[in-house]
Design a protein around this motif. Structure first.
Motif, PDB file in Angstrom:
ATOM      1  N   PHE A   1     -43.942  58.025  73.277  1.00  0.00           N
ATOM      2  CA  PHE A   1     -44.342  56.950  74.177  1.00  0.00           C
ATOM      3  C   PHE A   1     -43.105  56.254  74.727  1.00  0.00           C
ATOM      4  O   PHE A   1     -42.081  56.135  74.038  1.00  0.00           O
TER       5      PHE A   1
ATOM      6  N   ARG B   1     -45.051  58.592  68.471  1.00  0.00           N
ATOM      7  CA  ARG B   1     -46.231  57.740  68.298  1.00  0.00           C
ATOM      8  C   ARG B   1     -46.212  57.007  66.961  1.00  0.00           C
ATOM      9  O   ARG B   1     -46.434  55.789  66.905  1.00  0.00           O
TER      10      ARG B   1
ATOM     11  N   HIS C   1     -46.124  52.799  66.415  1.00  0.00           N
ATOM     12  CA  HIS C   1     -47.136  52.029  65.691  1.00  0.00           C
ATOM     13  C   HIS C   1     -46.570  51.409  64.413  1.00  0.00           C
ATOM     14  O   HIS C   1     -47.019  50.345  63.984  1.00  0.00           O
TER      15      HIS C   1
ATOM     16  N   HIS D   1     -46.167  49.401  74.258  1.00  0.00           N
ATOM     17  CA  HIS D   1     -46.292  50.687  74.936  1.00  0.00           C
ATOM     18  C   HIS D   1     -47.550  50.680  75.798  1.00  0.00           C
ATOM     19  O   HIS D   1     -48.418  49.814  75.653  1.00  0.00           O
ATOM     20  N   ARG D   2     -47.637  51.638  76.716  1.00  0.00           N
ATOM     21  CA  ARG D   2     -48.744  51.683  77.670  1.00  0.00           C
ATOM     22  C   ARG D   2     -49.958  52.417  77.082  1.00  0.00           C
ATOM     23  O   ARG D   2     -49.811  53.399  76.358  1.00  0.00           O
ATOM     24  N   ALA D   3     -51.130  51.919  77.450  1.00  0.00           N
ATOM     25  CA  ALA D   3     -52.386  52.560  77.059  1.00  0.00           C
ATOM     26  C   ALA D   3     -53.392  52.394  78.196  1.00  0.00           C
ATOM     27  O   ALA D   3     -53.190  51.565  79.097  1.00  0.00           O
TER      28      ALA D   3
ATOM     29  N   HIS E   1     -53.395  56.818  75.111  1.00  0.00           N
ATOM     30  CA  HIS E   1     -52.039  56.341  75.374  1.00  0.00           C
ATOM     31  C   HIS E   1     -51.427  57.075  76.557  1.00  0.00           C
ATOM     32  O   HIS E   1     -51.741  58.243  76.808  1.00  0.00           O
TER      33      HIS E   1
ATOM     34  N   THR F   1     -53.608  59.473  83.355  1.00  0.00           N
ATOM     35  CA  THR F   1     -53.962  59.504  81.933  1.00  0.00           C
ATOM     36  C   THR F   1     -55.433  59.156  81.745  1.00  0.00           C
ATOM     37  O   THR F   1     -56.134  59.788  80.951  1.00  0.00           O
TER      38      THR F   1
ATOM     39  N   ASP G   1     -50.122  47.707  66.409  1.00  0.00           N
ATOM     40  CA  ASP G   1     -50.362  48.371  67.683  1.00  0.00           C
ATOM     41  C   ASP G   1     -50.272  47.350  68.815  1.00  0.00           C
ATOM     42  O   ASP G   1     -51.201  46.569  69.035  1.00  0.00           O
TER      43      ASP G   1
ATOM     44  N   GLU H   1     -50.126  47.014  72.658  1.00  0.00           N
ATOM     45  CA  GLU H   1     -50.391  47.813  73.848  1.00  0.00           C
ATOM     46  C   GLU H   1     -50.431  46.956  75.110  1.00  0.00           C
ATOM     47  O   GLU H   1     -50.914  45.822  75.085  1.00  0.00           O
TER      48      GLU H   1
END
Length: 227
Positions: free
Chosen positions: A3, A33, A37, A43-45, A104, A115, A155, A157
């Motif tokens: 990520f 990943r 975490h 990070h992008r999701a 993700h 995505t 996490d 996001e």
């Protein structure tokens, strides 16, 4: 799976201004990943809510005597959402109820929209053009916990939340569910989903208040103006 580590938002308690405000950290870097975490990196999701209106959008009628809240509540009762129960094998929030589809954004060249369309196909067997998805908002979301298989996680996001509007939200039998990703699917009214999220129901993946408020605003606006 790696990520892109993102710069922290100006506040984790309000929406991000727009996609252009989600930027890599400096200097740019990617991480596996598990480490993202473990270390609590931003990070992008993506998340996709599959939604349908059971009836035509209610019209505002000042003569009814009903309050705005009552009209809005009826409108949200007429919106159905597809909800998934996450697989017990997931490394975060296993076996909890969640958005229709989520994933993700992996690597520096992947886009949130691409995505989202890929995750729909992989998790649910739903194939749509990218233009069918509307970006509702971008929200910072933070969840902490631990699983027996993967250990503790933090996490953080930056979630690009999309809505896919359909004529009807089909029952679980109409979808091809990815093994190891989704345990089950069911259909619920938007009003009941928002109530559970707002009340921080322990069986659901937690969403912060700014996320829940933004989702409610988007769904009611869609009903009133565009559905």
């Amino acid at each position: 799976e790696r990520f892109v580590v993102c710069a922290a938002p100006s506040s984790a308690e309000r929406l991000v201004g727009g996609p252009e405000d989600v930027v890599p950290c400096a200097p740019p870097r990617t991480k596996p990943r598990r480490e993202v975490h473990r270390d609590g990196d931003w990070h992008r999701a993506v998340e996709v809510w599959i939604a349908a209106a059971r009836d035509p959008a209610p019209k505002d009628d000042d003569s009814s005597g009903d309050s705005y809240a009552e009209k809005k509540g009826r409108a949200l009762d007429d919106v159905t959402l597809l909800v998934q129960r996450r697989s017990a094998a997931k490394d975060t929030n296993p076996s909890r109820f969640d958005v229709s589809c989520a994933g993700h954004v992996a690597g520096p060249t992947a886009s949130p929209l691409d995505t989202a369309t890929r995750e729909l196909a992989e998790e649910l067997g739903v194939v749509h053009r990218a233009t069918d998805l509307e970006l509702a908002f971008v929200a910072p979301c933070v969840a902490e916990g631990a699983t027996a298989a993967h250990g503790p996680y933090v996490d953080r996001e930056l979630v690009f939340v999309y809505v896919l509007r359909r004529r009807a939200v089909d029952t679980a039998a109409a979808y091809t569910v990815a093994s190891g990703e989704v345990e089950d699917l069911f259909v619920a009214s938007a009003a009941s989903v928002l109530e559970r999220l707002r009340n921080r129901d322990a069986d659901w993946v937690p969403k912060p208040p700014h996320y829940v408020d933004a989702l409610e605003r988007h769904l009611t606006t869609s009903l009133r103006d565009r559905w």
